[in-house]
Enzyme design. Structure first.
Site, mmCIF file in Angstrom:
data_model
loop_
_atom_site.group_PDB
_atom_site.id
_atom_site.type_symbol
_atom_site.label_atom_id
_atom_site.label_comp_id
_atom_site.label_asym_id
_atom_site.label_seq_id
_atom_site.Cartn_x
_atom_site.Cartn_y
_atom_site.Cartn_z
ATOM 1 N N GLY A 155 0.826 -1.192 0.000
ATOM 2 C CA GLY A 155 0.000 0.000 0.000
ATOM 3 C C GLY A 155 0.862 1.245 0.000
ATOM 4 N N CYS A 156 0.267 2.379 -0.371
ATOM 5 C CA CYS A 156 1.026 3.624 -0.454
ATOM 6 C C CYS A 156 1.455 4.117 0.927
ATOM 7 C CB CYS A 156 0.224 4.682 -1.196
ATOM 8 S SG CYS A 156 -1.483 4.882 -0.614
ATOM 9 N N TYR A 157 0.523 4.151 1.880
ATOM 10 C CA TYR A 157 0.898 4.562 3.232
ATOM 11 C C TYR A 157 1.945 3.631 3.839
ATOM 12 C CZ TYR A 157 -2.962 7.990 3.667
ATOM 13 O OH TYR A 157 -3.808 9.067 3.532
#
Length: 347
Positions: free
Chosen positions: A150-152
């Site tokens: 995921g990006c986070y």
């Protein structure tokens, strides 16, 4: 011989970035682009910036046909989709890079608890490599199934990895404050991303319950060699691209900023896409927009005996499509930076 690649969900923001990157990749031939909404339309009609670069016509999803045509399939789909097609893709000896959440969590029960759906292919979870190359490069190299992070989590894990590996912080003290541009919410219209709702505003969401939390904790626990629980709060900010993570943790011993920066420089030595900034320089999303870089800076707060680590990524590139291409390069024995070199755009 070119690697033949297809993209499931090519007309979302992440899918479109994948198409852009792959269309310019010197070792890749794009062979299939699927969509739910634009079947029969040339891709450049959906994304006019690719006129003259991508001539493929969007089509409905037919996994069997794509498997026959492709060496690697990228699934740029919401969670719950890739798990239903992964067996067919892998069974045919083809590679799958899933940009959704289906294979990021090693435990099917954890997935069910956080995503409110039973996992349809739990037998494939042990085969999946968590696609953060700076941490899991060798497993990625030997895998045909990669779970793109995921990006986070990408920003948070890279910010914390050296500290946890060296056991420099209290693992029960970690707070991650993250802020993302609106493109992270995808292209589908919604009230939450309506211009009037986000402009001139910033808001927290998913407080104490965001689905990226177990992913972050899983990877930080692997690095620390013990269970790690974090407080993670994401925020939506009125910009198009970028994630800025500000991470706070209590040091287990006294340390100076330069000492910790040197630890970071050693940890990320040779990493093409992680830039450890010099003392007094801190990341900003503008510094990485349009690039596959993760910029990291830190400051020791001696008074509070805490370290503050800041990381910045482009959520659509190092946080999604760029990292997926980086993983594909590793899987197929290509130079890791191929198709991804160069700085971002400024301003």
């Amino acid at each position: 011989m070119a690697v033949k690649a297809s993209v499931l969900g090519a007309t979302g923001y992440t899918g479109a970035e994948l198409v852009r990157l792959l269309s310019a990749h010197p070792a890749v031939e794009l062979v299939g682009l699927t969509t739910q909404s634009y079947a029969g339309q040339p891709f450049w009609e959906v994304y006019p910036h690719l006129l003259g670069y991508v001539d493929l016509v969007c089509r409905e999803q037919d996994v069997g046909a794509l498997v026959r045509e492709s060496d690697v399939i990228f699934a740029a789909l919401p969670h719950g989709h890739a798990m239903h097609v992964a067996g067919e893709i892998l069974g045919a000896g083809k590679a799958l890079v899933d940009l959704g959440a289906d294979f990021r969590l090693a435990d099917a029960r954890t997935f069910a608890a956080w995503y409110k759906t039973e996992h349809a292919a739990p037998d494939l979870l042990p085969q999946a490599a968590y696609g953060l190359p700076e941490i899991h490069r060798e497993k990625i190299r030997g895998s045909r199934l990669v779970a793109n992070p995921g990006c986070y989590p990408t920003g948070a894990i890279l910010a914390l990895a050296p500290l946890l590996k060296e056991r420099l912080v209290d693992t029960g003290s970690i707070v991650i404050d993250a802020k993302s541009g609106v493109s992270g919410a995808g292209r589908a219209p919604s009230l939450n991303t309506h211009f009037c709702e986000v402009n001139e505003s910033i808001k927290a969401y998913g407080v104490a319950g965001h689905r990226h939390t177990p992913e972050i904790e899983q990877e930080l626990s692997r690095l620390a060699g013990e269970p790690v629980v974090v407080s993670f709060t994401p925020h939506l900010v009125p910009m198009t691209r970028g994630i800025l993570c500000t991470v706070y943790a209590r040091l287990v011993r006294a340390a100076e900023t330069e000492e910790l920066l040197e630890i970071y420089r050693r940890f990320y030595a040779g990493e093409r896409f992680v830039r450890v900034l010099p003392p007094g320089m801190l990341p900003a999303t503008k510094m990485v927009a349009g690039s596959n870089h993760c910029d990291i800076g830190l400051v020791v707060d001696r008074r509070a005996r805490r370290v503050v680590v800041i990381s910045a990524i482009d959520n659509l590139l190092k946080g999604a499509a760029g990292q997926a291409v980086q993983n594909m390069n590793i899987m197929f024995g290509l130079p890791e930076e191929e198709g991804l070199t160069g700085p971002g755009v400024y301003p």
